[in-house]
Enzyme design. Structure first.
Site, short mmCIF file in Angstrom:
data_model
loop_
_atom_site.label_atom_id
_atom_site.label_comp_id
_atom_site.label_asym_id
_atom_site.label_seq_id
_atom_site.Cartn_x
_atom_site.Cartn_y
_atom_site.Cartn_z
N ARG A 66 0.79 -1.23 0.00
CA ARG A 66 0.00 0.00 0.00
C ARG A 66 0.82 1.29 0.00
O ARG A 66 0.26 2.37 -0.16
CB ARG A 66 -0.92 0.01 1.24
CG ARG A 66 -0.15 0.07 2.54
CD ARG A 66 -0.97 -0.31 3.76
NE ARG A 66 -0.17 -0.22 4.98
CZ ARG A 66 0.71 -1.14 5.38
NH1 ARG A 66 0.93 -2.21 4.63
NH2 ARG A 66 1.38 -0.98 6.49
N ASN A 126 0.08 7.44 15.33
CA ASN A 126 -0.26 7.47 16.75
C ASN A 126 -0.85 8.82 17.14
O ASN A 126 -0.57 9.84 16.51
CB ASN A 126 0.97 7.15 17.60
CG ASN A 126 2.03 8.23 17.51
OD1 ASN A 126 2.01 9.19 18.28
ND2 ASN A 126 2.95 8.11 16.56
N THR A 129 1.50 11.97 18.62
CA THR A 129 2.04 12.89 17.62
C THR A 129 0.94 13.78 17.05
O THR A 129 1.14 14.97 16.82
CB THR A 129 2.73 12.11 16.49
OG1 THR A 129 3.73 11.25 17.05
CG2 THR A 129 3.39 13.05 15.49
N CYS A 166 -10.74 22.02 16.69
CA CYS A 166 -9.46 21.32 16.57
C CYS A 166 -9.64 19.86 16.99
O CYS A 166 -10.72 19.45 17.44
CB CYS A 166 -8.38 22.01 17.39
SG CYS A 166 -8.47 21.69 19.18
N CYS A 169 -10.78 19.40 20.55
CA CYS A 169 -12.22 19.64 20.73
C CYS A 169 -13.00 18.35 20.46
O CYS A 169 -13.96 18.03 21.15
CB CYS A 169 -12.72 20.70 19.75
SG CYS A 169 -12.16 22.38 20.05
N CYS A 181 -3.06 -0.94 11.83
CA CYS A 181 -2.81 -1.78 10.66
C CYS A 181 -2.16 -3.09 11.06
O CYS A 181 -2.32 -4.11 10.39
CB CYS A 181 -1.92 -1.04 9.66
SG CYS A 181 -2.71 0.41 8.94
N CYS A 243 -7.24 25.21 21.54
CA CYS A 243 -7.67 26.27 20.63
C CYS A 243 -8.63 27.27 21.25
O CYS A 243 -9.11 28.18 20.58
CB CYS A 243 -8.30 25.67 19.37
SG CYS A 243 -9.95 24.96 19.63
#
Length: 339
Positions: A66, A126, A129, A166, A169, A181, A243
């Site tokens: 993929r 993940n 990050t 964001c 939120c 996966c 935010c």
């Protein structure tokens, strides 16, 4: 050069002025796996002036099903994905400046890069990050495009600072366990569908056609023939710490990141997620058992054999990775299994 992009210039949404804007813009892609490689190729072919790709992994045989930029030769050489992507993208379009960064996308790195980019594409694996990306986006006023897929399911959402809700939120907290996966598999058409949504939104943002940017949250399941578009106009939370009106950018704070520690006197790394929550041990055990892992457990923990390594997962999301003292390697294993 107009001939190269002639069909794109004919499209009224871009035109000559849009093509000139693309040439002057910088896209940052976090992750060079399935979503990252596909988005990078589309943006390179479209003539985006500069593309920076960040990834910590190397090319493996299981990626070729993929991840469209890579070849069997890349697998044989065990090339870092970012380096292999840079090589391929330069061969596709030598007019585009491509920068490969091999390593983890840390908060410090993201903050340094954010001052010079026009859009960020999420192609990571993940939520830690992603939440850092979300905070960097809000702090430096850079749009970013969330994307994720597993099995035949995918989703995407464009986050525009000051206009849309964001990710914080929407989620309120980082989910600790869902299929990845590595536990639920994936089909390539689901990847391509998410790439299509992300890259189209990136082009809209880069040519500054803000009225065309999609403000709904899109999700789909290609195998079950389902497609959903949810309006997010009321999801923006004034009290959001990322935010909102009194924002603190919590996921850029070192104290709120996943903790990794080498246990004294043992060939073991302990990983503690930044936000605790309950992991469905039974569901996870069933997924891993179907993939051929040796899994043992009780109501309190799950033990997973992984060759020379063993991972013990507790209900609160904490894990012990036995057989290594490498913090980055242990963290990669944790994120591959728990998402």
């Amino acid at each position: 050069m107009d001939e190269r992009y002639s069909r794109q210039i004919l499209f009224t949404g871009i035109g000559k002025s849009g093509q000139q804007k693309l040439r002057s813009k910088h896209a940052l892609i976090i992750g060079a796996g399935a979503l990252g490689s596909g988005n990078a190729e589309i943006l390179a072919r479209a003539g985006v002036g500069k593309i920076t790709i960040v990834d910590r992994d190397y090319v493996e045989a299981s990626n070729l099903q993929r991840q469209q930029l890579y070849t069997e030769a890349d697998v044989a050489e065990q090339l870092p994905k970012a380096a292999a992507a840079e090589k391929r993208l330069k061969a596709i379009n030598s007019d585009v400046e491509v920068r490969a960064m091999i390593g983890d996308a840390t908060a410090e790195m993201l903050e340094e890069l954010a001052s010079d980019v026009d859009v960020i594409l999420d192609a990571t694996d993940n939520f830690e990050t992603r939440m850092m990306l979300n905070d960097v986006s809000q702090k430096y006023n850079v749009p970013w495009i969330y994307g994720a897929c597993v099995g035949s399911f995918g989703m995407s959402f464009s986050i525009i600072p000051g206009k849309t809700a964001c990710l914080n939120c929407l989620l309120r907290k980082i989910p600790l366990q869902g299929m990845t996966c590595d536990t639920g598999g994936i089909i390539s058409p689901a990847v391509q569908m998410v790439i299509a949504h992300q890259s189209a939104e990136a082009l809209k943002i880069l040519v500054e056609d803000w009225d065309a940017v999609r403000t709904s949250f899109v999700s789909f399941d290609l195998w079950r023939n389902q497609y959903t578009s949810m309006k997010m106009s009321k999801a923006k939370d004034p009290g959001c710490m990322s935010c909102g009106e009194s924002r603190t950018y919590p996921y850029l704070d070192h104290e709120n990141r996943t903790k990794t520690t080498v246990l004294c006197g043992r060939d073991t790394v302990q990983i503690r997620p930044s936000i605790q929550g309950e992991v469905s041990l039974g569901k996870l055990a069933s997924q891993l058992d179907q993939l051929g892992y040796t899994v043992k457990g009780n109501p309190y923990l799950l033990s997973v054999e992984m060759g020379s390594e063993r991972m013990v997962i507790f209900q609160d999301g904490r894990a012990l990775i036995h057989g290594t003292k490498d913090l980055s390697h242990a963290k990669a294993i944790y994120q591959r299994i728990l998402g």
